[in-house]
Design an enzyme around this catalytic site. Structure first.
Site, PDB file in Angstrom:
ATOM      1  N   HIS A  18      54.487  88.692  -9.578  1.00  0.00           N
ATOM      2  CA  HIS A  18      55.402  87.945  -8.695  1.00  0.00           C
ATOM      3  C   HIS A  18      56.623  88.801  -8.357  1.00  0.00           C
ATOM      4  O   HIS A  18      57.059  88.843  -7.201  1.00  0.00           O
ATOM      5  CB  HIS A  18      55.865  86.642  -9.377  1.00  0.00           C
ATOM      6  CG  HIS A  18      54.753  85.668  -9.656  1.00  0.00           C
ATOM      7  ND1 HIS A  18      54.594  85.038 -10.862  1.00  0.00           N
ATOM      8  CD2 HIS A  18      53.739  85.218  -8.870  1.00  0.00           C
ATOM      9  CE1 HIS A  18      53.539  84.232 -10.816  1.00  0.00           C
ATOM     10  NE2 HIS A  18      52.996  84.327  -9.616  1.00  0.00           N
ATOM     11  N   LYS A  42      50.203  67.714 -11.819  1.00  0.00           N
ATOM     12  CA  LYS A  42      49.629  68.825 -12.598  1.00  0.00           C
ATOM     13  C   LYS A  42      50.523  69.130 -13.790  1.00  0.00           C
ATOM     14  O   LYS A  42      51.742  69.243 -13.644  1.00  0.00           O
ATOM     15  CB  LYS A  42      49.538  70.051 -11.678  1.00  0.00           C
ATOM     16  CG  LYS A  42      48.708  71.195 -12.230  1.00  0.00           C
ATOM     17  CD  LYS A  42      48.442  72.220 -11.114  1.00  0.00           C
ATOM     18  CE  LYS A  42      48.746  73.623 -11.561  1.00  0.00           C
ATOM     19  NZ  LYS A  42      48.715  74.605 -10.475  1.00  0.00           N
ATOM     20  N   ARG A  91      45.615  88.552  -4.711  1.00  0.00           N
ATOM     21  CA  ARG A  91      45.212  89.464  -5.787  1.00  0.00           C
ATOM     22  C   ARG A  91      43.796  89.981  -5.625  1.00  0.00           C
ATOM     23  O   ARG A  91      43.533  91.168  -5.722  1.00  0.00           O
ATOM     24  CB  ARG A  91      45.293  88.742  -7.149  1.00  0.00           C
ATOM     25  CG  ARG A  91      46.672  88.553  -7.678  1.00  0.00           C
ATOM     26  CD  ARG A  91      46.646  87.677  -8.880  1.00  0.00           C
ATOM     27  NE  ARG A  91      45.929  86.428  -8.588  1.00  0.00           N
ATOM     28  CZ  ARG A  91      45.780  85.411  -9.413  1.00  0.00           C
ATOM     29  NH1 ARG A  91      46.257  85.482 -10.632  1.00  0.00           N
ATOM     30  NH2 ARG A  91      45.141  84.324  -9.045  1.00  0.00           N
ATOM     31  N   SER A 129      47.866  83.536 -14.873  1.00  0.00           N
ATOM     32  CA  SER A 129      48.628  82.765 -15.850  1.00  0.00           C
ATOM     33  C   SER A 129      47.744  82.339 -17.022  1.00  0.00           C
ATOM     34  O   SER A 129      48.182  82.361 -18.168  1.00  0.00           O
ATOM     35  CB  SER A 129      49.300  81.571 -15.193  1.00  0.00           C
ATOM     36  OG  SER A 129      48.354  80.713 -14.674  1.00  0.00           O
TER      37      SER A 129
HETATM   38  O1  PNS Z   1      51.163  79.483  -7.624  1.00  0.00           O
HETATM   39  P1  PNS Z   1      50.221  78.515  -7.010  1.00  0.00           P
HETATM   40  O2  PNS Z   1      49.896  77.405  -7.983  1.00  0.00           O
HETATM   41  O3  PNS Z   1      48.978  79.160  -6.435  1.00  0.00           O
HETATM   42  O4  PNS Z   1      51.021  77.836  -5.777  1.00  0.00           O
HETATM   43  C1  PNS Z   1      50.433  76.831  -5.000  1.00  0.00           C
HETATM   44  C2  PNS Z   1      51.483  76.133  -4.130  1.00  0.00           C
HETATM   45  C3  PNS Z   1      52.591  75.578  -4.984  1.00  0.00           C
HETATM   46  C4  PNS Z   1      52.076  77.129  -3.146  1.00  0.00           C
HETATM   47  C5  PNS Z   1      50.760  74.994  -3.358  1.00  0.00           C
HETATM   48  O5  PNS Z   1      50.086  74.188  -4.264  1.00  0.00           O
HETATM   49  C6  PNS Z   1      51.704  74.143  -2.540  1.00  0.00           C
HETATM   50  O6  PNS Z   1      52.179  74.568  -1.511  1.00  0.00           O
HETATM   51  N1  PNS Z   1      51.972  72.916  -3.027  1.00  0.00           N
HETATM   52  C7  PNS Z   1      52.847  71.981  -2.351  1.00  0.00           C
HETATM   53  C8  PNS Z   1      52.053  70.799  -1.812  1.00  0.00           C
HETATM   54  C9  PNS Z   1      51.482  71.119  -0.446  1.00  0.00           C
HETATM   55  O7  PNS Z   1      52.196  71.447   0.482  1.00  0.00           O
HETATM   56  N2  PNS Z   1      50.156  70.992  -0.348  1.00  0.00           N
HETATM   57  C10 PNS Z   1      49.450  71.219   0.903  1.00  0.00           C
HETATM   58  C11 PNS Z   1      49.210  72.684   1.151  1.00  0.00           C
HETATM   59  S1  PNS Z   1      47.649  73.128   0.690  1.00  0.00           S
END
Ligand code: PNS
Length: 164
Positions: A18, A42, A91, A129
């Site tokens: 990150h 979650k 990645r 993670s």
């Molecule tokens: O680090 P991650 O878990 O891959 O991040 C995922 C994240 C937080 C970017 C994604 O889950 C997100 O944008 N969540 C907010 C809810 C949302 O907007 N969902 C619709 C988009 S798919």
């Protein structure tokens, strides 16, 4: 033109991968806002506040890197901030499908939104993670993968849980 990119994620935990994306991101955008997602349904190892605090220790607020959090849809947060750029690291090939779906869903919800992908440098492409948590839980060191403060806090959290 002032280009502001949102770098959203769970950051549970925040890794050297990150950090690498943020450091490269500020070379492309004027400001990168690290936006920690509050996941209502979650379960995360670190609370939202802990994740934000850890990242703020590593990146104290500057005009280049800001640390914030959001709840709900990413597109609503982007509208609130007043930007249409989302930065994500990619990645591996297996990341592609998830990232592609997410970028398209966000574009459907907010047609102006552009997701910009940075390919993760090979030194960080294996970092995940779940792998880090497994290493720490089994007593190993993940110091090549995560900042020292993250390793220390993760160890406190995961090993305390084992003792309980
Ligand atoms: O680090 P991650 O878990 O891959 O991040 C995922 C994240 C937080 C970017 C994604 O889950 C997100 O944008 N969540 C907010 C809810 C949302 O907007 N969902 C619709 C988009 S798919």
């Amino acid at each position: 033109m002032n280009k502001v990119a949102i770098y959203p994620g769970s950051f549970d935990p925040f890794t050297n991968g990150h950090i690498n994306i943020i450091e490269r991101g500020v070379k492309v955008f004027n400001t990168v806002i690290v936006a920690v997602a509050h996941h209502v349904s979650k379960k995360t190892t670190f609370t939202l506040q802990e994740r934000v605090e850890i990242i703020r220790e590593i990146f104290p607020n500057s005009s280049e890197v800001k640390v914030d959090y959001f709840e709900g849809l990413l597109v609503d947060y982007a509208r609130k901030i007043g930007t249409n750029i989302v930065l994500r690291g990619m990645r591996t090939v297996s990341d592609f499908e998830y990232e592609f779906q997410m970028a398209l869903a966000n574009k459907t919800l907010y047609s102006e939104l552009e997701t910009v992908f940075m390919v993760t440098e090979s030194a960080y492409s294996h970092i995940s993670s779940s792998l880090i948590k497994e290493i720490i839980t089994l007593g190993g060191s993940a110091k090549e993968m995560i900042p020292e403060i993250v390793e220390q806090k993760l160890r406190e959290k995961l090993l305390k849980k084992q003792e309980a």
